[in-house]
Design an enzyme around this catalytic site. Structure first.
Site, mmCIF file in Angstrom:
data_model
loop_
_atom_site.group_PDB
_atom_site.id
_atom_site.type_symbol
_atom_site.label_atom_id
_atom_site.label_comp_id
_atom_site.label_asym_id
_atom_site.label_seq_id
_atom_site.Cartn_x
_atom_site.Cartn_y
_atom_site.Cartn_z
ATOM 1 N N ASP A 84 1.729 9.184 -6.025
ATOM 2 C CA ASP A 84 1.687 10.626 -5.808
ATOM 3 C C ASP A 84 1.887 10.997 -4.346
ATOM 4 O O ASP A 84 1.949 12.176 -4.007
ATOM 5 C CB ASP A 84 0.370 11.223 -6.338
ATOM 6 C CG ASP A 84 -0.858 10.495 -5.833
ATOM 7 O OD1 ASP A 84 -0.710 9.467 -5.155
ATOM 8 O OD2 ASP A 84 -1.982 10.945 -6.130
ATOM 9 N N HIS A 143 -9.778 0.576 -0.781
ATOM 10 C CA HIS A 143 -9.670 1.424 0.400
ATOM 11 C C HIS A 143 -10.975 1.314 1.197
ATOM 12 O O HIS A 143 -12.047 1.661 0.687
ATOM 13 C CB HIS A 143 -9.458 2.880 -0.004
ATOM 14 C CG HIS A 143 -8.046 3.254 -0.277
ATOM 15 N ND1 HIS A 143 -7.407 2.930 -1.455
ATOM 16 C CD2 HIS A 143 -7.138 3.934 0.470
ATOM 17 C CE1 HIS A 143 -6.165 3.401 -1.434
ATOM 18 N NE2 HIS A 143 -5.974 4.013 -0.273
ATOM 19 N N GLU A 203 -11.030 3.136 6.741
ATOM 20 C CA GLU A 203 -10.091 4.196 7.127
ATOM 21 C C GLU A 203 -10.902 5.416 7.579
ATOM 22 O O GLU A 203 -10.968 5.723 8.767
ATOM 23 C CB GLU A 203 -9.166 4.556 5.964
ATOM 24 C CG GLU A 203 -8.148 5.639 6.318
ATOM 25 C CD GLU A 203 -7.366 6.137 5.115
ATOM 26 O OE1 GLU A 203 -6.308 6.755 5.338
ATOM 27 O OE2 GLU A 203 -7.814 5.937 3.970
ATOM 28 N N HIS A 215 1.316 4.887 -2.351
ATOM 29 C CA HIS A 215 0.789 5.736 -3.412
ATOM 30 C C HIS A 215 1.909 6.456 -4.157
ATOM 31 O O HIS A 215 2.772 7.082 -3.540
ATOM 32 C CB HIS A 215 -0.172 6.774 -2.834
ATOM 33 C CG HIS A 215 -1.463 6.207 -2.331
ATOM 34 N ND1 HIS A 215 -2.596 6.165 -3.103
ATOM 35 C CD2 HIS A 215 -1.786 5.650 -1.137
ATOM 36 C CE1 HIS A 215 -3.585 5.620 -2.404
ATOM 37 N NE2 HIS A 215 -3.114 5.297 -1.204
ATOM 38 N N HIS A 251 0.851 -1.194 0.000
ATOM 39 C CA HIS A 251 0.000 0.000 0.000
ATOM 40 C C HIS A 251 0.881 1.237 0.000
ATOM 41 O O HIS A 251 1.271 1.752 1.044
ATOM 42 C CB HIS A 251 -0.922 -0.005 1.226
ATOM 43 C CG HIS A 251 -2.050 0.985 1.126
ATOM 44 N ND1 HIS A 251 -3.368 0.609 1.064
ATOM 45 C CD2 HIS A 251 -2.057 2.341 1.055
ATOM 46 C CE1 HIS A 251 -4.136 1.678 0.979
ATOM 47 N NE2 HIS A 251 -3.346 2.752 0.973
ATOM 48 N N ASP A 254 1.711 3.951 3.053
ATOM 49 C CA ASP A 254 0.641 4.759 2.486
ATOM 50 C C ASP A 254 1.235 5.878 1.626
ATOM 51 O O ASP A 254 1.206 5.812 0.406
ATOM 52 C CB ASP A 254 -0.275 5.317 3.571
ATOM 53 C CG ASP A 254 -1.611 5.802 3.032
ATOM 54 O OD1 ASP A 254 -1.956 5.448 1.891
ATOM 55 O OD2 ASP A 254 -2.322 6.525 3.750
ATOM 56 N N GLY A 287 -9.480 8.098 -2.990
ATOM 57 C CA GLY A 287 -10.208 9.337 -2.805
ATOM 58 C C GLY A 287 -11.066 9.292 -1.550
ATOM 59 O O GLY A 287 -10.921 8.403 -0.708
#
Length: 371
Positions: free
Chosen positions: A29, A213, A216, A27, A25, A313, A186
């Protein structure tokens, strides 16, 4: 256990950074180097709050530590802003893989949403190709430095837009050309996986794996929808599955827990939880349990037999690494090398790879920890 300025630590005489790791996991970006942001922002005319890489790194850390996922996500405006050209995407992906290799990762899955990178005029296919070029350049660079690493793309759809089926089709089209799975990202609260049911139906018909996702910023209903509507094989974070556990009593190390049906299903089916300790603190995902790492239900879930994995993350926002996350957990919960190895084995078992390749990863992990 001291953690040095590079986030490394020594456990049982072993450098945590040198241990073989699996990253599930992470990202794209959320892992852009601040120095790269400064350079690319100047080239595309993007205004930054800080123009010194160290100051910018501080800005990301401060803004991300808000206790709100919504506020946390706003920091991505800068990183996504410099990822709108083929050159920017390829460079970020290459450096991302190089940073994984430097962190001891031998297999990683990088998630990102192609639909967020079209402002420069590139097509969906072109942005995926640009990222894949960077991944392969990074793998080659790592090999040249004596580190074997493989990285696959988790092509993600934004859950609050209406392009999920199109993105799912894009992911399947790139199967065998870099894409290993699908995700939705998102704002979670208010945008359940059921909204994207058509995309998930299509993925299921193509036997293409998905991680979702869930658990969370939203609770048990989100997790339930991820499993039923999304056919999720893994849960992105999933930390709030602990809301379905009723701790009846604690006596020393003995904990008596009543399982809800959802928690029991996730535990008994060994559905991997992609837990990200530092990020979970920053976004308020564990607010129901406290505000310190010691309050994180990670250890409870681990002791109860859930398939817990450790993840970053977003490296830039949390100013962290997989090495640092493991070291922090070991320091907080007094884990030893055997525990850290279990987390990597869980991740290897949950990787979106053929079983033969997962078994190979498991062997590499066992050999690395034995050394």
């Amino acid at each position: 256990m001291p953690i040095d300025q590079n986030g490394d630590a020594i456990i049982e005489g072993m450098s945590v950074r040198r241990l073989p790791k699996i990253s599930l996991h992470d990202h794209l970006d959320g892992g852009v180097r601040p120095a790269t942001i400064v350079e690319l922002a100047d080239a595309v005319g993007l205004e930054l709050p800080e123009n010194d890489p160290e100051d910018l790194a501080d800005w990301f850390a401060d803004k991300s530590d808000s206790g709100s996922l919504v506020e946390y996500l706003k920091t991505f405006d800068l990183t996504i802003g410099v990822m709108q050209t083929r050159e920017g995407l390829t460079r970020v992906a290459r450096e991302f893989v190089e940073d994984l290799a430097a962190d001891g990762v031998i297999y990683g899955e990088v998630r990102w949403a192609p639909e967020q990178h079209l402002a420069g005029g590139l097509s969906l296919e072109e942005v995926v190709e640009a990222v894949q070029d960077g991944i392969e350049e990074g793998e080659d660079a790592a090999e040249g430095n004596g580190h074997d690493i493989r990285v696959g793309q988790l092509v993600s759809a934004m859950r609050h837009t209406d392009r999920s089926l199109e993105i799912a089709q894009l992911a399947v089209a790139f199967r065998g050309r870099g894409a290993v799975g699908f995700d939705i990202a998102g704002p979670e609260d208010g945008f359940p996986p059921s909204r994207l049911r058509e995309a998930f139906d299509y993925l299921a018909s193509e036997f293409f794996p998905a991680t979702v996702h869930a658990g969370e910023a939203a609770g048990l209903d989100s997790i339930r929808s991820a499993l039923i509507d999304g056919r999720a094989l893994r849960l992105g974070h999933g930390v709030r599955i602990a809301e379905d556990l009723d701790v009846v009593s604690r006596e020393g190390d003995e904990v008596l827990v009543h399982f809800g049906d959802l928690a029991r299903w996730v535990r008994d089916r060994e559905i991997p939880l992609e837990l990200s300790p530092s990020s979970n603190l920053q976004t308020g995902a564990i607010a129901a349990w406290g505000t310190e790492l010691a309050d994180h239900p990670f250890d409870l879930l681990y002791q109860l037999g859930f398939a817990v994995t450790v993840n970053v993350d977003n490296r830039t926002m949390s100013r962290t690494s997989l090495t640092r996350e493991l070291a922090l957990l070991a320091e907080t919960f007094e884990y030893d090398l055997a525990d850290l190895e279990t987390f990597q084995l869980n991740a290897a078992a949950g990787a979106f790879l053929a079983i033969e390749e997962r078994e190979e990863l498991i062997e590499l992990i066992a050999e690395g920890f034995e050394r």
